[in-house]
Design an enzyme around this catalytic site. Structure first.
Site, PDB file in Angstrom:
ATOM      1  N   CYS A  88      30.170  87.699  61.603  1.00 50.36           N
ATOM      2  CA  CYS A  88      30.823  87.992  60.332  1.00 50.36           C
ATOM      3  C   CYS A  88      30.058  87.321  59.204  1.00 50.36           C
ATOM      4  CB  CYS A  88      32.276  87.496  60.357  1.00 50.36           C
ATOM      5  SG  CYS A  88      33.165  87.798  58.813  1.00 50.36           S
TER       6      CYS A  88
ATOM      7  N   CYS B  83      39.242  84.003  57.308  1.00 45.68           N
ATOM      8  CA  CYS B  83      38.358  85.104  56.922  1.00 45.68           C
ATOM      9  C   CYS B  83      39.177  86.374  56.714  1.00 45.68           C
ATOM     10  CB  CYS B  83      37.297  85.315  58.001  1.00 45.68           C
ATOM     11  SG  CYS B  83      36.242  86.737  57.709  1.00 45.68           S
TER      12      CYS B  83
ATOM     13  N   TYR C 163     -29.559  85.255 103.312  1.00 45.05           N
ATOM     14  CA  TYR C 163     -28.502  85.017 102.326  1.00 45.05           C
ATOM     15  C   TYR C 163     -28.557  86.086 101.230  1.00 45.05           C
ATOM     16  CZ  TYR C 163     -25.415  82.386  99.230  1.00 45.05           C
ATOM     17  OH  TYR C 163     -24.374  81.993  98.435  1.00 45.05           O
TER      18      TYR C 163
ATOM     19  N   CYS D 206      37.805  89.124  59.827  1.00 50.13           N
ATOM     20  CA  CYS D 206      38.115  88.990  61.242  1.00 50.13           C
ATOM     21  C   CYS D 206      39.253  88.025  61.517  1.00 50.13           C
ATOM     22  CB  CYS D 206      36.875  88.567  62.023  1.00 50.13           C
ATOM     23  SG  CYS D 206      36.212  86.993  61.491  1.00 50.13           S
TER      24      CYS D 206
END
Length: 922
Positions: free
Chosen positions: A835, A805, A342, A808
């Site tokens: 905005c 507004c 092992y 916009c």
């Protein structure tokens, strides 16, 4: 064992399919062979045969797992990277379970266990194997609680070892399994917390010089991995800090009829040139050398200790340039084929009961070393010597040694042949007498300065005859007698320059890890490989390691924070604690509590000082050009996006701490659901809402701040953002974070009206609770004695009162401020998030309509372009510029009536924010 008649059905479980097959073949030979059939997993077959254990007839069934059967994981709530604060992982619930890809193996074990009376475990005989054994026990006993459980202990897949193991069965060792459980949990919690922390902090903030997509890189941290990196970086720093310094030395030689002797200056060398010149001139003026002493003595060169795993890795790296990872892979294959014992062992001394002569005898027919093996067994040759004791014994396996003769198998690669030869030659060497040599040392005096020369003659090579990897040379000296005088043939003053240390070779790195107790012999190669895989270090053709910029930056960053997490001390203490658990001197719970408490303190301190890590990374890497608000500190999939139908909505936590659910396709798709500002934590769960569509819509586990919600609401709430959750809607209303409507806001397109495209703007982030006013639902807060008032969006009233507004043309919405200076005062705000229009209601003047809405073309009211504000302080731009108006003189304020503090993250313009920046994405 159990007395009585009737064959006992015995379920034997090995760690790998190849081991199960070897064990079955060895045990079944005496009964005339075995029968093989498929299990639920096609890779893990079941072998059946008859056998007798302790005089009891047995029907043996041999099958296997593939390494660990179970995985240790966090509960589902914590498994996603962004599901929690990484600090929570130090106490988050964990559990062991069989993963999906091993469910077939589990079903095989359950079905076979129900039909058996005994369970014999053939797992590797180390701590890890014992832990796997208890995983198998858990699965099998759940199916059959009456199983009698036994443990087979062996070190080689050869007949005598396997038969000996099955006839002397023992019981499994729970302490070994507990030690591995403790290590697994510690590594999981520490590794996951630090890995998530540094990956989420750094990978999007810098342009990293690694291969592949740097957005998908994992900056892993491991409690063994980082100290291993520390050894590499520390040596690199030593080299970088080295300043060459010139020195001077006097060399002397003497040639006679018998040869030449080279004498070395006792002082070695001097760094002061003037002093060296003065001494040299004295020697030149009086050059006569006088022999002051001649020593002749016998010297022995001892053979190596028996071979442990770490020595196998170091020697394979040194002799063959094989990586530690590849060495272990080849050694494992040789073991499974039965040629060596092992290969994972810390033991470097043989038990007195080991039949060493038989092992040597099996090698006597080999064409290369067979003659030496025969000499070793010949008493008259007097070559035999019992192996030395290296002082290490893991109580599980003997040192690595050959278990079966081979002159080279047809399917072996060159590395298989080299490693098998190393194991055999090493074993034969450690059973041999040491080499014997005669060493002569001559000391001379020239003008008061001392010089010496050494020579060696090998009288008997002994083990050096077989161990070709070692050498023991030396020059032959002429004959000198005390008092003899001669004039040196050469006498020179030579100069040299100090040289920096070399980069760590793999064998050196393994030695550093071994001395510091970093990892185990069986895992060290994995930690080294991880450094290469993560691009923390590179390895050249001479197996020497250099840190990459990334590896050096991480180590330097943690060093700057003051915690030497890259040093081996913490891990060394952890490994010592694991050993204590395996020996029963400490409890698993005690080790877990102490270790995790210590590491959590380190983590919290590192998190608090993360700016030092960021600054250090900034000295190695360029800052990322990605906008800050695109650096996702928290991303979890919640549902498919109903707006773009191409991506999914994900839970995000912005750098400012607010939570939202937005489309992963941003900025092409701006679909978003804003979550209450009173949230302190949010994590996506695996629970799917049964009503909301399109699905699946995963529920979110919310945690609210108690001071920010009414007392009749729970702090913890499992909610849905699909629109069915009334509690979440109400809490959103109360906190005024986001829009009045909790449903997802789709991306705006040409077919949508402004009202359907309502999207919270950056200004919305400034709304929240203020200690003034009242809750609209009449509830008072649980902590603050003052009553609160939320800033609900007010209806704009009749369409005839519609205000549009000026920028916009969008219809405005009416809101109420709750600042100290303007409490109760109403203002108009454009509902278009791109905005920033704002105007006080009492300052709006009737003017010609220029927007949509209203009863007729001339029925709308237009807000004045110069609408201003009263009270509050002026906002500052990103770079400290006091600009709170755009080019048209328009004010930008929050819904509370206060000026917006900040500017666009992308371009720095204070007249808009990053979500509306025209430069975004460039």
């Amino acid at each position: 064992m159990h007395p009585g008649g009737g064959a006992v059905r015995v379920l034997n479980v090995a760690e790998k399919p190849s081991v199960a097959k070897s064990v079955a073949e060895i045990l079944s030979r005496s009964s005339g062979g075995m029968r093989s059939r498929e299990g639920r997993s096609r890779y893990n077959r079941v072998f059946e045969f008859a056998y007798t254990i302790g005089g009891r007839a047995c029907h043996m069934l041999v099958t296997s797992v593939t390494g660990h059967l179970m995985e240790l994981e966090f509960d589902d709530r914590f498994r996603r990277w962004h599901s929690c604060d990484p600090a929570d992982l130090f106490q988050a619930p964990v559990h062991k379970s069989v993963p999906q890809d091993k469910q077939d193996i589990k079903r095989t074990l359950e079905e076979e266990a129900r039909k058996c009376q005994w369970l014999v475990l053939w797992l590797d005989c180390d701590r890890e194997g014992e832990n796997i054994a208890y995983e198998v026990i858990e699965v099998c006993t759940a199916a059959n609680s009456r199983l009698d459980i036994w443990r087979a202990r062996f070190s080689a897949l050869i007949d005598r070892e396997i038969h000996e193991a099955v006839q002397h069965l023992g019981r499994p060792n729970k302490l070994f399994a507990d030690a591995v459980d403790a290590r697994q949990e510690i590594d999981l919690r520490i590794g996951a917390s630090f890995t998530r922390f540094q990956t989420m902090l750094l990978k999007d903030a810098f342009v990293l010089d690694v291969t592949g997509d740097d957005r998908n890189i994992i900056l892993s941290y491991g409690p063994c991995q980082f100290p291993t990196l520390g050894f590499i970086v520390e040596r690199f720093w030593e080299i970088q800090a080295h300043e060459p310094e010139e020195f001077w030395m006097i060399n002397c030689s003497h040639t006679s009829d018998e040869g030449t002797a080279s004498f070395s200056w006792i002082r070695g060398h001097l760094f002061d040139y003037s002093s060296a010149v003065v001494i040299y001139e004295m020697c030149v003026e009086e050059p006569m050398a006088t022999v002051q002493n001649v020593r002749n003595q016998e010297k022995l060169k001892y053979p190596p200790y028996p071979l442990s795993t770490i020595e196998l890795q170091k020697r394979a790296s040194r002799y063959f340039r094989m990586s530690s990872e590849h060495t272990m892979k080849v050694a494992e294959e040789l073991y499974q084929a039965g040629f060596i014992s092992y290969p994972r062992t810390e033991t470097d001394n043989f038990s007195p009961n080991t039949d060493l002569h038989t092992i040597v005898r099996e090698q006597a027919a080999h064409p290369n070393w067979g003659t030496y093996a025969q000499r070793l067994l010949d008493p008259e040759a007097r070559l035999w010597r019992n192996p030395s004791n290296g002082g290490h014994d893991d109580k599980a396996h003997p040192p690595i040694h050959p278990t079966k003769f081979s002159a080279g198998e047809s399917n072996w690669s060159d590395n298989h042949k080299k490693l098998y030869e190393l194991v055999v030659r090493h074993f034969l060497a450690c059973c041999s007498q040491p080499a014997v040599g005669a060493e002569t040392t001559v000391e001379i005096d020239i003008a008061g300065e001392q010089f010496n020369a050494s020579g060696r003659v090998i009288l008997a090579k002994n083990y050096l005859d077989i161990y070709r990897f070692d050498s023991w040379g030396g020059a032959l000296l002429p004959t000198y007698t005390i008092g003899q005088q001669f004039v040196p043939t050469t006498l020179t003053l030579d100069s040299g320059v100090t040289r920096p240390p070399l980069l760590l070779a793999e064998a050196d790195l393994l030695s550093c890890m071994d001395k510091a107790g970093i990892g185990t012999d069986a895992t060290m190669h994995d930690h080294i490989k991880k450094l290469l895989d993560r691009s923390y270090a590179t390895k050249d053709a001479n197996t020497r390691f250099s840190p990459t910029n990334l590896g050096e930056a991480l180590v330097m960053g943690y060093d700057e924070m003051g915690y030497e997490l890259w040093k081996p001390y913490l891990r060394s203490m952890m490994e010592a604690d694991m050993k204590s658990v395996s020996m029963g001197t400490k409890r698993k719970s005690e080790v877990l509590e102490n270790c995790l408490q210590q590491m959590k303190a380190c983590f919290l301190d590192a998190k608090a000082n993360q700016v030092k890590l960021l600054d250090t990374m900034g000295t190695f890497f360029a800052r990322s050009s990605r906008p800050i608000n695109e650096i996702q500190n928290s991303i979890e999939a919640v549902r498919p996006c109903s707006a773009c139908n191409e991506s999914e909505m994900v839970l995000k936590r912005r750098p400012t701490g607010e939570f939202m659910v937005g489309c992963r396709g941003f900025p092409q798709c701006r679909n978003v659901v804003w979550l209450p500002g009173s949230l302190s934590e949010a994590a996506v769960t695996n629970q799917v809402c049964p009503t909301c569509t399109p699905g699946p819509v995963y529920k979110i586990q919310f945690k609210f701040r108690r001071r920010d919600i009414p007392p009749n609401f729970d702090v913890d709430h499992l909610g849905c953002i699909g629109g069915c959750d009334d509690i979440l809607k109400e809490l959103t209303e109360i906190s005024r974070f986001g829009s009045h409507n909790q449903n997802a806001t789709p991306a705006r397109n040409q077919n949508q009206t402004p009202s359907s495209a309502r999207q919270p703007s950056r200004q919305d982030l400034h709304t929240g609770f203020r200690p003034a006013g009242e809750f609209t639902n009449g509830h008072s807060p649980a902590v603050n004695p003052h009553v609160f008032r939320s800033t609900h969006t007010q209806s704009s009233g009749d369409a005839s009162d519609q205000v549009c507004c000026t920028s916009c043309g969008e219809p405005c919405i009416l809101r109420t401020a709750n600042t100290e200076a303007n409490r109760g005062r109403k203002f108009y705000k454009c509902q278009n998030p791109a905005c920033g229009f704002f105007a006080w209601e009492d300052e709006v003047e009737n003017s010609a309509p220029r927007g949509r809405g209203g009863r007729g073309r001339n029925s709308s009211r237009q807000a004045p372009a110069s609408a201003g504000r009263r009270g509050g302080s002026q906002g500052r731009g990103r770079r400290g510029r006091s600009r709170d108006r755009n080019a048209d003189g328009m004010m930008f304020v929050a819904a509370t009536g206060e000026p917006v503090q900040g500017s666009c993250f992308v371009c720095g313009d204070p007249t808009h924010f990053a979500n509306a920046c025209p430069n975004r994405g460039r």
